[in-house]
Scaffold this active site. Sequence first.
Site, PDB file in Angstrom:
ATOM      1  N   GLU A  24       0.898  -1.086   0.119  1.00 53.47           N
ATOM      2  CA  GLU A  24      -0.349  -0.203   0.342  1.00 53.47           C
ATOM      3  C   GLU A  24       1.291   1.722   0.283  1.00 53.47           C
ATOM      4  O   GLU A  24       0.962   1.220   1.166  1.00 53.47           O
ATOM      5  CB  GLU A  24      -0.954  -0.158   1.010  1.00 53.47           C
ATOM      6  CG  GLU A  24      -2.141  -1.141   1.337  1.00 53.47           C
ATOM      7  CD  GLU A  24      -3.202  -1.283   0.315  1.00 53.47           C
ATOM      8  OE1 GLU A  24      -3.690   0.398  -0.616  1.00 53.47           O
ATOM      9  OE2 GLU A  24      -3.030  -1.887  -0.327  1.00 53.47           O
ATOM     10  N   GLU A  65      -5.625   4.144   8.147  1.00 56.67           N
ATOM     11  CA  GLU A  65      -4.982   4.302   6.437  1.00 56.67           C
ATOM     12  C   GLU A  65      -5.855   2.753   6.485  1.00 56.67           C
ATOM     13  O   GLU A  65      -5.604   2.409   5.826  1.00 56.67           O
ATOM     14  CB  GLU A  65      -3.827   4.023   6.059  1.00 56.67           C
ATOM     15  CG  GLU A  65      -3.557   3.888   4.711  1.00 56.67           C
ATOM     16  CD  GLU A  65      -4.229   4.428   3.670  1.00 56.67           C
ATOM     17  OE1 GLU A  65      -4.409   5.949   4.009  1.00 56.67           O
ATOM     18  OE2 GLU A  65      -4.619   3.733   2.290  1.00 56.67           O
ATOM     19  N   GLU A  72     -11.807  -0.869   1.612  1.00 59.76           N
ATOM     20  CA  GLU A  72     -11.559  -1.293   0.619  1.00 59.76           C
ATOM     21  C   GLU A  72     -11.672  -3.406   0.218  1.00 59.76           C
ATOM     22  O   GLU A  72     -12.076  -3.455  -1.373  1.00 59.76           O
ATOM     23  CB  GLU A  72     -10.530  -1.110  -0.019  1.00 59.76           C
ATOM     24  CG  GLU A  72     -10.693   0.872  -0.130  1.00 59.76           C
ATOM     25  CD  GLU A  72      -9.035   1.539  -0.273  1.00 59.76           C
ATOM     26  OE1 GLU A  72      -8.867   2.615  -0.322  1.00 59.76           O
ATOM     27  OE2 GLU A  72      -8.188   0.749  -0.811  1.00 59.76           O
ATOM     28  N   ASP A  91     -15.916   5.996  -0.477  1.00 62.37           N
ATOM     29  CA  ASP A  91     -15.453   7.314  -0.124  1.00 62.37           C
ATOM     30  C   ASP A  91     -15.327   8.090   1.017  1.00 62.37           C
ATOM     31  O   ASP A  91     -14.276   8.436   1.669  1.00 62.37           O
ATOM     32  CB  ASP A  91     -16.207   8.060  -1.050  1.00 62.37           C
ATOM     33  CG  ASP A  91     -16.420   8.380  -2.630  1.00 62.37           C
ATOM     34  OD1 ASP A  91     -14.629   7.843  -2.958  1.00 62.37           O
ATOM     35  OD2 ASP A  91     -16.721   8.185  -3.467  1.00 62.37           O
TER      36      ASP A  91
HETATM   37  N1  LIG Z   1     -16.414  -1.133  -7.613  1.00 61.97           N
HETATM   38  C1  LIG Z   1     -16.536   0.231  -7.515  1.00 61.97           C
HETATM   39  N2  LIG Z   1     -17.794   1.069  -7.900  1.00 61.97           N
HETATM   40  C2  LIG Z   1     -17.848   2.367  -8.107  1.00 61.97           C
HETATM   41  N3  LIG Z   1     -16.936   3.302  -7.485  1.00 61.97           N
HETATM   42  C3  LIG Z   1     -15.910   2.757  -7.452  1.00 61.97           C
HETATM   43  C4  LIG Z   1     -15.660   1.633  -7.463  1.00 61.97           C
HETATM   44  N4  LIG Z   1     -14.769   0.776  -7.025  1.00 61.97           N
HETATM   45  C5  LIG Z   1     -13.484   2.415  -6.492  1.00 61.97           C
HETATM   46  N5  LIG Z   1     -14.366   3.398  -6.776  1.00 61.97           N
HETATM   47  C6  LIG Z   1     -14.352   5.096  -6.441  1.00 61.97           C
HETATM   48  O1  LIG Z   1     -12.513   4.310  -6.611  1.00 61.97           O
HETATM   49  C7  LIG Z   1     -11.883   5.260  -5.538  1.00 61.97           C
HETATM   50  C8  LIG Z   1     -11.030   4.289  -5.148  1.00 61.97           C
HETATM   51  O2  LIG Z   1     -10.812   3.004  -4.725  1.00 61.97           O
HETATM   52  P1  LIG Z   1     -10.448   2.041  -4.809  1.00 61.97           P
HETATM   53  O3  LIG Z   1     -10.281   1.068  -4.419  1.00 61.97           O
HETATM   54  O4  LIG Z   1      -8.761   1.786  -6.037  1.00 61.97           O
HETATM   55  O5  LIG Z   1      -8.898   2.814  -3.562  1.00 61.97           O
HETATM   56  P2  LIG Z   1      -7.597   4.043  -3.438  1.00 61.97           P
HETATM   57  O6  LIG Z   1      -7.178   4.095  -5.547  1.00 61.97           O
HETATM   58  O7  LIG Z   1      -6.696   2.779  -3.037  1.00 61.97           O
HETATM   59  O8  LIG Z   1      -7.685   4.486  -2.995  1.00 61.97           O
HETATM   60  P3  LIG Z   1      -7.224   5.058  -1.191  1.00 61.97           P
HETATM   61  O9  LIG Z   1      -6.377   6.073  -1.836  1.00 61.97           O
HETATM   62  O10 LIG Z   1      -8.446   5.464  -0.595  1.00 61.97           O
HETATM   63  O11 LIG Z   1      -6.516   3.940  -1.036  1.00 61.97           O
HETATM   64  C9  LIG Z   1     -13.539   5.228  -4.496  1.00 61.97           C
HETATM   65  O12 LIG Z   1     -13.381   6.464  -3.391  1.00 61.97           O
HETATM   66  C10 LIG Z   1     -14.199   5.425  -4.827  1.00 61.97           C
HETATM   67  O13 LIG Z   1     -14.668   7.080  -5.400  1.00 61.97           O
END
Ligand SMILES: Nc1ncnc2c1ncn2[C@@H]1O[C@H](COP(=O)(O)OP(=O)(O)OP(=O)(O)O)[C@@H](O)[C@H]1O
Length: 118
Positions: A24, A65, A72, A91
Amino acid sequence: MRKPPFHKSFLNAFRGIFMMVKSERNFQLELAAFAVNLFLIFYLNLSILDSVLILMVSSGVLAAEIFNTAIEKICDIIQPEFDVRIGLIKDIAAGAVLLMAFISVVTGVLVYWKYLFI
Ligand SMILES: Nc1ncnc2c1ncn2[C@@H]1O[C@H](COP(=O)(O)OP(=O)(O)OP(=O)(O)O)[C@@H](O)[C@H]1O
């Protein structure tokens, strides 16, 4: 299911942290910030109370985190496809990290200010 022995639970928890460190990017950055704070605590010879404040907020960011990543991962298992509700849940979880990071920056400025400029 039988409860694992105490040392096994401990090892499982460490494996979770190790996974966070390994994969991460945000956690790696927040861990680096934690290390900088540790250095500053000793370098600026912070009081016990100020050290505790800095440790609490910077480890709070790390904990937020970890919870955010766990949420997630649960979301990705429950719904791998696009889903507005999943987006909202992610979000909200990310918002907790942002809030904690904001509080820790404000706390850092307030605490370090008096050691650097007063
Ligand atoms: N299955 C989904 N359906 C709709 N929107 C999604 C989905 N997965 C992710 N998102 C959107 O994309 C964003 C980023 O999600 P992701 O799972 O890629 O986390 P990340 O890039 O690891 O974020 P972080 O920086 O918070 O760890 C989410 O906050 C959400 O707005």
